[in-house]
Design an enzyme around this catalytic site. Structure first.
Site, short mmCIF file in Angstrom:
data_model
loop_
_atom_site.label_atom_id
_atom_site.label_comp_id
_atom_site.label_asym_id
_atom_site.label_seq_id
_atom_site.Cartn_x
_atom_site.Cartn_y
_atom_site.Cartn_z
N ASP A 132 1.06 -4.50 7.71
CA ASP A 132 1.11 -5.79 8.49
C ASP A 132 1.12 -6.98 7.41
O ASP A 132 1.80 -8.01 7.79
CB ASP A 132 0.18 -5.92 9.36
CG ASP A 132 -1.41 -6.13 8.89
OD1 ASP A 132 -1.69 -5.81 7.80
OD2 ASP A 132 -2.20 -6.53 10.00
N TYR A 156 1.05 -7.71 -3.99
CA TYR A 156 1.18 -6.52 -3.04
C TYR A 156 1.97 -6.75 -1.81
O TYR A 156 2.71 -5.69 -1.83
CB TYR A 156 -0.49 -6.03 -2.61
CG TYR A 156 -0.32 -5.05 -1.63
CD1 TYR A 156 0.09 -4.04 -1.93
CD2 TYR A 156 -0.87 -5.63 -0.27
CE1 TYR A 156 -0.38 -2.77 -0.78
CE2 TYR A 156 -0.99 -4.51 0.63
CZ TYR A 156 -0.65 -3.12 0.52
OH TYR A 156 -0.60 -2.06 1.53
N LYS A 160 5.43 -4.42 -0.94
CA LYS A 160 5.63 -3.69 0.23
C LYS A 160 6.62 -4.12 1.16
O LYS A 160 7.50 -3.11 1.42
CB LYS A 160 4.17 -3.44 1.12
CG LYS A 160 3.00 -2.82 0.26
CD LYS A 160 3.29 -1.35 0.31
CE LYS A 160 3.54 -0.50 1.51
NZ LYS A 160 3.57 0.97 1.26
P1 NAD Z 1 -4.75 4.46 -1.57
O1 NAD Z 1 -4.93 3.34 -2.90
O2 NAD Z 1 -6.26 4.86 -1.13
O3 NAD Z 1 -4.07 5.79 -2.11
C1 NAD Z 1 -2.99 5.40 -2.80
C2 NAD Z 1 -2.66 6.94 -3.38
O4 NAD Z 1 -1.25 6.89 -4.18
C3 NAD Z 1 -3.66 7.58 -4.43
O5 NAD Z 1 -3.79 8.81 -4.18
C4 NAD Z 1 -2.67 7.32 -5.73
O6 NAD Z 1 -3.21 8.33 -6.59
C5 NAD Z 1 -1.35 7.49 -5.16
N1 NAD Z 1 -0.42 6.97 -6.25
C6 NAD Z 1 -0.50 5.57 -6.80
N2 NAD Z 1 0.56 5.39 -7.32
C7 NAD Z 1 1.34 6.39 -7.83
C8 NAD Z 1 2.64 7.08 -8.20
N3 NAD Z 1 3.02 6.05 -8.85
N4 NAD Z 1 2.99 8.18 -7.93
C9 NAD Z 1 2.33 9.17 -7.03
N5 NAD Z 1 1.12 8.60 -6.63
C10 NAD Z 1 0.58 7.39 -6.76
O7 NAD Z 1 -4.02 3.60 -0.53
P2 NAD Z 1 -4.27 3.59 1.18
O8 NAD Z 1 -5.32 2.52 1.48
O9 NAD Z 1 -4.55 5.22 1.37
O10 NAD Z 1 -2.83 3.33 1.54
C11 NAD Z 1 -1.83 4.20 1.67
C12 NAD Z 1 -0.52 3.61 2.25
O11 NAD Z 1 -0.71 2.92 3.44
C13 NAD Z 1 0.18 2.40 1.30
O12 NAD Z 1 1.36 2.73 1.22
C14 NAD Z 1 -0.37 1.12 1.94
O13 NAD Z 1 0.34 0.14 1.41
C15 NAD Z 1 -0.42 1.44 3.30
N6 NAD Z 1 -1.38 0.85 4.15
C16 NAD Z 1 -2.66 0.78 4.02
C17 NAD Z 1 -3.65 0.05 4.49
C18 NAD Z 1 -4.87 0.02 4.27
O14 NAD Z 1 -5.71 -0.71 5.04
N7 NAD Z 1 -5.58 0.58 3.31
C19 NAD Z 1 -2.98 -0.84 5.80
C20 NAD Z 1 -1.82 -0.35 5.99
C21 NAD Z 1 -0.86 0.23 5.25
#
Ligand code: NAD
Ligand code: TYD
Length: 350
Positions: A132, A156, A160
């Site tokens: 969001d 960030y 996105k």
């Molecule tokens: P996170 O940082 O916990 O995990 C990210 C994962 O991506 C890790 O396992 C990492 O090793 C992998 N990664 C990073 N760079 C990489 C690359 N170049 N190649 C392959 N793998 C790679 O993130 P999260 O909090 O689990 O978020 C996951 C997704 O959800 C993201 O796209 C984020 O933008 C989105 N998101 C997160 C939230 C939140 O509150 N955490 C909310 C909405 C959306």
């Protein structure tokens, strides 16, 4: 038969999505593609790694040859893309890392998918998981809907937003079938302790100060990670192609109120005197460009797909704290080594 690559499956949200798909759909092959950056941890999936329909591929989405091999080897039919650099504070320090992984990595994945699915793009889905934060900041009122204009404020969210635009552009230009969901802040087990909730749980356990940015009156809309995973399952199977869905918890909290709730829950769980943990609260220098308020209008996914969060915040937060208290080994593993350097560089100047 679906052969789904889930990118970022060793991260926080990705591990919950992988677990849900592997256990719920034994007929699907689930390929977890992850570079295992500081945020990726295979311990998050130790309970399902022996399942016959689960495969792990260590690969970086910046490595086109590796992506080609994985698509070829596993005959990938669909993508659920979560791999990303995900922490706002890190994006302020190193914006380019976010451009590489979040923008270029996503375009690499789109290109490889498009090439491998060229025979019949209509049989395949590219699901992009977003946030969001692309919509920017709200004032005291109003909610983000799917038609709110993009207005990202941090490196960030800008990265996105850019990746969302590329996914949409590939649907328009090349007729790829895509779907995007934009979710609010998640919390739950396996959350890396750099984000607010797991960082503060860890600091409370260790009786370390709780660094509240600015006046602490910033607002976030919190969703239990398992509810996000169930929404992703629904959007993947039932979402309309080329649509976007907002996912949120209908659960807004000012940071300081949430922090005080965590403090009191943990006074009780740790057998400390009422008010003891609150003494750890320390107001520190604000985050630059700090978005004041996020709040999601999740009525589209609710009315069209019938999704709503199942856990109440009090239940989810209590379960999350219990998980951290019971999984001290996991916490020790992820906070040893490089984590100490991160913590010192991020918080010593505040
Ligand atoms: P996170 O940082 O916990 O995990 C990210 C994962 O991506 C890790 O396992 C990492 O090793 C992998 N990664 C990073 N760079 C990489 C690359 N170049 N190649 C392959 N793998 C790679 O993130 P999260 O909090 O689990 O978020 C996951 C997704 O959800 C993201 O796209 C984020 O933008 C989105 N998101 C997160 C939230 C939140 O509150 N955490 C909310 C909405 C959306
Ligand atoms: P965070 O978990 O980093 O998520 P996001 O910035 O993506 O919403 O932060 C949630 C809120 O908590 C945000 O308003 C910033 C604030 N915050 C602190 O006050 N102190 C901290 O140490 C951290 C990490 C966050």
């Amino acid at each position: 038969m679906k052969h789904i690559v889930i990118t970022g499956g060793a991260g926080f949200i990705g591990s919950h999505v992988v677990r849900l798909f592997v256990t719920k759909y034994p007929d699907y092959r689930i390929i977890n593609l992850d570079a295992l950056t500081y945020a990726g941890n295979l311990e998050n999936l130790a309970d399902i790694e022996k399942y016959p329909n689960y495969f792990f591929e260590k690969a970086n989405i910046l490595d086109i040859a590796a992506l080609e091999n994985i698509f070829e080897k596993h005959r990938i039919t669909d993508v659920i893309h979560l791999a990303a650099e995900s922490h706002v504070d890190r994006s302020i320090v190193s914006p380019l890392d976010f451009v590489y992984t979040n923008v270029i990595g996503t375009v690499n994945l789109l290109n490889v998918a498009r090439k491998h699915w060229a025979q019949d793009l209509s049989k395949h889905l590219f699901y992009h998981v977003s946030t969001d934060e692309v919509y920017g900041a709200l004032g005291n009122t109003g909610l983000f809907t799917e038609s709110t204009p993009y207005h990202p404020n941090s490196p960030y969210s800008a990265s996105k937003a850019s990746s969302d635009h590329f996914v949409r552009a590939y649907a328009e230009t090349y007729d790829m079938q895509t779907v995007i969901s934009n979710c609010s802040n998640n919390y739950g087990p396996y959350h890396f302790p750099e984000k607010l909730i797991p960082l503060f749980i860890n600091n409370i356990i260790q009786k370390k100060s709780l660094p509240v940015y600015g006046d602490g009156l910033y607002t976030r809309d919190w969703l239990y990670v398992k509810d996000h995973a169930s929404a992703i399952d629904l959007v993947f199977h039932k979402g309309k192609p080329d649509e976007t869905y907002n996912i949120g918890g209908f659960n807004e909290w000012k940071n300081i109120d949430l922090i005080k709730l965590m403090c009191s829950l943990m006074d009780e769980k740790l057998g400390r005197a009422p008010g003891e943990n609150e003494k750890l609260i320390t107001y520190v220098k604000d985050r630059p460009g700090h978005d004041r308020r996020y709040a999601i209008d999740a009525s589209k996914i609710n009315t069209e797909l019938g999704w709503k969060p199942s856990a109440t915040f009090e239940e989810g937060l209590s379960e999350t704290i219990d998980w951290y208290l019971q999984n001290t080994e996991w916490l020790q593993h992820v906070t040893s080594g490089a984590y100490q350097n991160y913590y010192t560089s991020m918080y010593s100047n505040r």
